[in-house]
Design an enzyme around this catalytic site. Structure first.
Site, PDB file in Angstrom:
ATOM      1  N   ASN A   1     -12.966  -3.112   2.630  1.00  0.00           N
ATOM      2  CA  ASN A   1     -13.859  -1.971   2.807  1.00  0.00           C
ATOM      3  C   ASN A   1     -14.877  -1.979   1.674  1.00  0.00           C
ATOM      4  OD1 ASN A   1     -12.540  -0.907   5.119  1.00  0.00           O
ATOM      5  ND2 ASN A   1     -10.951  -0.046   3.809  1.00  0.00           N
TER       6      ASN A   1
ATOM      7  N   HIS B   1      -7.069  -5.838   2.202  1.00  0.00           N
ATOM      8  CA  HIS B   1      -5.932  -5.260   2.923  1.00  0.00           C
ATOM      9  C   HIS B   1      -5.367  -6.348   3.838  1.00  0.00           C
ATOM     10  CE1 HIS B   1      -6.897  -0.829   2.322  1.00  0.00           C
ATOM     11  NE2 HIS B   1      -8.078  -1.343   2.088  1.00  0.00           N
TER      12      HIS B   1
ATOM     13  N   VAL C   1     -11.143   2.999  -3.637  1.00  0.00           N
ATOM     14  CA  VAL C   1     -10.808   2.517  -4.984  1.00  0.00           C
ATOM     15  C   VAL C   1     -11.834   1.442  -5.385  1.00  0.00           C
ATOM     16  CG1 VAL C   1      -9.061   1.420  -6.439  1.00  0.00           C
ATOM     17  CG2 VAL C   1      -8.349   2.993  -4.618  1.00  0.00           C
TER      18      VAL C   1
ATOM     19  N   ASP D   1       0.854  -1.191   0.000  1.00  0.00           N
ATOM     20  CA  ASP D   1       0.000   0.000   0.000  1.00  0.00           C
ATOM     21  C   ASP D   1       0.891   1.243   0.000  1.00  0.00           C
ATOM     22  OD1 ASP D   1      -3.215   0.517   0.965  1.00  0.00           O
ATOM     23  OD2 ASP D   1      -1.812   2.208   1.111  1.00  0.00           O
TER      24      ASP D   1
ATOM     25  N   HIS E   1     -10.300  -5.209  -3.223  1.00  0.00           N
ATOM     26  CA  HIS E   1      -8.952  -5.454  -2.692  1.00  0.00           C
ATOM     27  C   HIS E   1      -9.054  -5.880  -1.239  1.00  0.00           C
ATOM     28  CE1 HIS E   1     -10.053  -1.199  -2.449  1.00  0.00           C
ATOM     29  NE2 HIS E   1      -9.392  -1.141  -1.297  1.00  0.00           N
TER      30      HIS E   1
HETATM   31  P1  5GP Z   1      -9.807   1.433   0.348  1.00  0.00           P
HETATM   32  O1  5GP Z   1      -9.990   2.649   1.218  1.00  0.00           O
HETATM   33  O2  5GP Z   1     -10.466   1.617  -1.009  1.00  0.00           O
HETATM   34  O3  5GP Z   1     -10.202   0.166   1.016  1.00  0.00           O
HETATM   35  O4  5GP Z   1      -8.250   1.311   0.140  1.00  0.00           O
HETATM   36  C1  5GP Z   1      -7.553   1.820  -0.933  1.00  0.00           C
HETATM   37  C2  5GP Z   1      -6.086   1.701  -0.596  1.00  0.00           C
HETATM   38  O5  5GP Z   1      -5.351   1.880  -1.775  1.00  0.00           O
HETATM   39  C3  5GP Z   1      -5.597   2.748   0.413  1.00  0.00           C
HETATM   40  O6  5GP Z   1      -5.038   2.099   1.548  1.00  0.00           O
HETATM   41  C4  5GP Z   1      -4.560   3.538  -0.378  1.00  0.00           C
HETATM   42  O7  5GP Z   1      -3.449   3.945   0.403  1.00  0.00           O
HETATM   43  C5  5GP Z   1      -4.158   2.566  -1.481  1.00  0.00           C
HETATM   44  N1  5GP Z   1      -3.734   3.201  -2.702  1.00  0.00           N
HETATM   45  C6  5GP Z   1      -4.380   4.209  -3.371  1.00  0.00           C
HETATM   46  N2  5GP Z   1      -3.693   4.576  -4.465  1.00  0.00           N
HETATM   47  C7  5GP Z   1      -2.594   3.764  -4.516  1.00  0.00           C
HETATM   48  C8  5GP Z   1      -1.501   3.673  -5.434  1.00  0.00           C
HETATM   49  O8  5GP Z   1      -1.391   4.385  -6.427  1.00  0.00           O
HETATM   50  N3  5GP Z   1      -0.569   2.732  -5.162  1.00  0.00           N
HETATM   51  C9  5GP Z   1      -0.655   1.906  -4.073  1.00  0.00           C
HETATM   52  N4  5GP Z   1       0.337   1.010  -3.897  1.00  0.00           N
HETATM   53  N5  5GP Z   1      -1.658   1.978  -3.186  1.00  0.00           N
HETATM   54  C10 5GP Z   1      -2.626   2.896  -3.397  1.00  0.00           C
END
Ligand code: 5GP
Length: 115
Positions: A88, A103, A97, A31, A101
């Site tokens: 999430n 985590h 996003v 991440d 995914h």
């Molecule tokens: P969500 O809140 O959708 O469950 O998690 C999205 C995750 O994607 C977040 O923890 C964020 O830090 C990670 N993330 C967003 N953009 C990027 C990126 O460009 N590269 C990487 N490696 N992680 C990302």
């Protein structure tokens, strides 16, 4: 053709990421904003938007994501100390996003309940 999500762009190597595992069904990478010493995202190659919209035909890939997360956790050396898997789904959960995914978080004591 809808615009690719950032995770599809990482999957397709259009955007750099530290990839720690990949196979026919998924890609796992660090991440960009880690919330723990180990914070890895396990992402299906297939663009499933979220767990809430996954289909029963996605059963195999969904199971594969969990088994892969456990395998990656082992590789990161946190199997014994413990880790958390988080998905999430939707605004209240902070989903940012729209590409499913998992985590993988570990390497420190994690609070419960989560904030
Ligand atoms: P969500 O809140 O959708 O469950 O998690 C999205 C995750 O994607 C977040 O923890 C964020 O830090 C990670 N993330 C967003 N953009 C990027 C990126 O460009 N590269 C990487 N490696 N992680 C990302």
């Amino acid at each position: 053709m809808p615009e690719k999500t950032i995770f599809e762009r990482i999957r397709d190597r259009e955007v750099p990421a530290t990839i720690v595992h990949e196979d026919e069904h998924c890609v796992a990478f660090k991440d960009i904003t880690p919330q723990a010493p180990v914070h890895i995202l396990v992402v299906p190659r297939k663009a499933i938007a979220q767990i809430g919209t996954a289909a029963t035909t996605d059963r195999e890939v969904l199971g594969h994501l969990l088994l892969t997360a456990a395998k990656v956790a082992k590789g990161e050396g946190i199997s014994e100390s413990g880790y958390r898997l988080v998905i999430n789904n939707g605004a209240d959960a902070g989903e940012a996003v729209p590409h499913l995914h998992v985590h993988l978080l570990g390497g420190r004591k994690l609070d419960w309940p989560p904030g």
